[in-house]
Every structure is written in C-alpha cells, then in structure tokens.
Design an enzyme around this catalytic site. Structure first.
Site, mmCIF file in Angstrom:
data_model
loop_
_atom_site.group_PDB
_atom_site.id
_atom_site.type_symbol
_atom_site.label_atom_id
_atom_site.label_comp_id
_atom_site.label_asym_id
_atom_site.label_seq_id
_atom_site.Cartn_x
_atom_site.Cartn_y
_atom_site.Cartn_z
ATOM 1 C CG HIS A 140 69.362 47.902 31.558
ATOM 2 N ND1 HIS A 140 69.958 46.657 31.622
ATOM 3 C CD2 HIS A 140 69.184 48.179 30.239
ATOM 4 C CE1 HIS A 140 70.134 46.204 30.389
ATOM 5 N NE2 HIS A 140 69.675 47.097 29.540
ATOM 6 C CG ASP A 177 66.282 43.927 26.353
ATOM 7 O OD1 ASP A 177 67.521 43.995 26.213
ATOM 8 O OD2 ASP A 177 65.525 44.870 26.095
ATOM 9 C CG HIS A 179 71.185 45.089 25.970
ATOM 10 N ND1 HIS A 179 70.258 45.748 25.175
ATOM 11 C CD2 HIS A 179 72.352 45.107 25.293
ATOM 12 C CE1 HIS A 179 70.851 46.156 24.064
ATOM 13 N NE2 HIS A 179 72.115 45.771 24.103
#
Length: 375
Positions: A140, A177, A179
């Site tokens: 991220h 993942d 996300h």
C-alpha cells in the site's frame, strides 16, 4: 523438489503497531484491543514451518538492511526522513494507517532488504524460488505516503532493484492480497516494463482504487490489470480469473522474473475481508504461478508476505504456499476445513464469472484474451 529460500528475521516481529481495535487506535468508545497488523500471524506461520519440519528443508537467507539509495528507487527522500524521525522519537502515523513504532525505520529497511535478498538469490541461481516472511508489509505504501500498515513498498523497490541490477526488461508483479496494491500500481502505472496484476475484493481498501478500468497510462497503458472480485469469492472464482485473464496476458508478456505480493487475507476467516479462499486454494494459486514461472523465467519466483489477519488460519494458508513452492508435503492437514465442508468455496457463481469477464473485455483492447486457446 525445488530449492526454496526462506527469508525471515526476529526483528520483523518487533515492529510495534501498538494497541488498537482492528485498525483504529483505542479511545472514546473503542476499547483497547490488539492491532490487526500485529506479529502473531507471521510468528505462528514461522512456528508451524518449524513444527512441521519443513523449515529444515528450506535454504535460510539472512536479510540485509536496504540502503537509503535503494529505498529511494521508489520513495522520496522527504518521506524516508519522516519515517526515520517518527521511529527515532515518539512514533506515529507515517500517512494513512501506517504506524511507526520505536525502531520501526530500521526494521522496515530490513524488511525491504529481505525482498532484495530474495531477488538476488533467485537471479544468481542460489535457489529456485523464495518465500520472504517480511514485516512490515509494503504494497500500500505510496511514493510519498505510508498507507494501510505499510511503510516501504518492498515489492515495488524489489522490482526496480531487479531492473537496475540485472538489466531485466519484463517483470511481473502479481498481487493476490485481498486489498488492492495501490502503491505498487502507482510505482509502474506509466511503464511497460513491469506488468502489474491485482486480484482483490472490490470496494475494499483503499477506496476508489483497483477498478477494472484502471489500465495504466502513457507507455504503461494496458500493463496494469485490476481484477476486482465480489465479496464471497472462493477458490473457484479466483481460479477462473487466473485461467482466463492472468494466463493469456502473462503468456504474451513473457516475464523474466515473477514477484508475488502474497497476502493471505482472502481467506475465509479473515476479519478485514469477506472472501472464501481456503489453504488448499492458496496451494492451487501457487502451483499455477510456479508453472508460469517455469514456462517463462526458469522458475524465478519471489513471494513477499503482505496481509493476512487471522492468526489461527494464516499459518496454514502460508504453509500450503511454501509446501507447493518447495515440492515438499508435510503431514500437516488443514484442521479448519472439516468444519466448513458445506461452504461452496469451490463453486464458480455467475456473479463472479461476470466480474472476471468484464475484465477480459476491458483487457481485450491490449491483449489477445484467447491466446491460451490458440497455443
């Protein structure tokens, strides 16, 4: 059997995210609890590797500290300074839900360095593939901003490092993942040398990222592939995406190295997602990616651990991945699956197929989506 490397370090478990409730700090109406990104899932995975006996068959790779110059292959100098200052003083948030504790800067350098160590090991032929149990995670983290528990973007930096050090022209980064890997997407959004493919739960974290129509721009148009999947997608839905979208695109791209952002939070027990993948599902995903690696890049594959927040179940999902990477099956069986035998995780539902078919239609502008059928 394959020669599989394993990167880990006790320091990874010492990155301190403090108390919290899921991902928020305690206070007000929120009673103090354990922060989701705590060391338990990763430490328990390492413990299961040892208890199962598999760790003795792996090649341990000692991670090194990434240099500041290596971290700057993606992140700005100002952001690196921010993380170091927080780490050296009172700690705090390096962006959006990216907590820095005392000493986290050095641990984050070691986490990124673990990914670089893994790249060196496969590129020099020391091992065939590597699982890097790194922490804090990275996918991220944006150029100037930490996000979603991530400080430095391990995989993005590893891809840039591999290009610079080994003169690679085509690298695949695949992120499963749950996300969206927004930071990794941002790193290569306007480049064609890194193909980024993300399979993730739609409309999860971060907001408004990972849409199917986000395909890259400029030179990178068509080299960014987002596969958002509806909540409740299990093994069959993911494999439909792997077989009908990932395979034809990767076969045409022909990567020289494959990097996986391996987050085990699509599992059926994860508290921060609503997917239905089992440990056996992760084994199947890994087998699929290993075949692509064998076909295109002499098996060179590096998996970097990202998310996964079910402390009891992540170890079994991750063990299945490493078993498949090494070609060694232990005596460990998934102890949770018997209680969930009626859950239809291996059924492909129309809504899941529709989501994947929409991606196929969008990507058909850039790739021959029937390529695998013509081989």
């Amino acid at each position: 059997m394959r020669k599989t490397g394993f990167v880990c370090h006790e320091s990874y478990f010492w990155h301190d995210t403090g108390n919290g409730a899921l991902f928020l700090p305690p206070g007000g109406w929120i009673e103090s609890d354990i922060h989701s990104e705590n060391p338990a899932t990763k430490r328990r995975f390492k413990n299961l590797l040892e208890r199962s006996g598999l760790s003795s068959s792996l090649t341990y790779l000692e991670p090194r500290l990434a240099t500041r110059e290596q971290v700057q292959l993606y992140h700005t100098s100002e952001y690196i300074d921010k993380v170091k200052k927080l780490s050296d003083t009172t700690g705090g948030d390096a962006g959006e839900l990216a907590l820095v504790g005392s000493g986290s800067y050095e641990i984050a350098l070691l986490s990124t360095g673990g990914a670089l160590t893994a790249v060196d090991a496969v590129m020099t032929g020391q091992v065939d593939n590597v699982y890097a149990l790194t922490r804090p995670p990275g996918h991220h983290a944006e150029k100037e901003l930490g996000m979603g528990f991530c400080l430095f973007n391990n995989v993005a930096i590893a891809a840039a490092y591999a290009r610079e050090t080994y003169n690679l022209k085509r690298i695949l980064v695949l992120d499963w993942d749950v996300h969206h890997g927004n930071g990794t997407e941002s790193a290569f959004y306007d480049e064609s040398g890194v193909l980024f493919i993300s399979l993730h739960q739609e409309m999860n974290f971060p907001p408004e990222r990972g849409l199917a129509e986000h395909v890259g721009e400029g030179e990178g148009e068509g080299f960014n592939v987002n596969i958002p999947l509806p909540a409740g997608t299990g093994n069959a839905g993911y494999m439909y995406a792997f077989e009908t979208v990932v395979k034809p695109i990767v076969d045409q791209f022909q990567p020289e190295l494959i990097l996986l952002s391996a987050g085990q939070d699509p599992s059926m027990f994860d508290p921060l997602a609503r997917m239905m993948v089992t440990a056996e599902g992760f084994r199947t995903f890994t087998s699929f990616m290993l075949k692509l690696a064998d076909k295109h890049c002499d098996g060179r594959l590096v998996a970097c651990h990202e998310g996964g927040y079910s402390a009891p179940y992540v170890p079994f999902c991750s063990l299945a991945i490493v078993e498949e990477m090494s070609g060694i099956r232990t005596e460990v069986e998934d102890p949770f699956i018997a209680a969930m035998y009626k859950i239809p995780t291996n059924e492909l539902y129309d809504i899941q197929k529709q989501y994947v078919d929409q991606v196929k239609e969008i990507q058909s502008k850039y790739w021959n989506m029937e390529y695998q059928a013509s081989l």
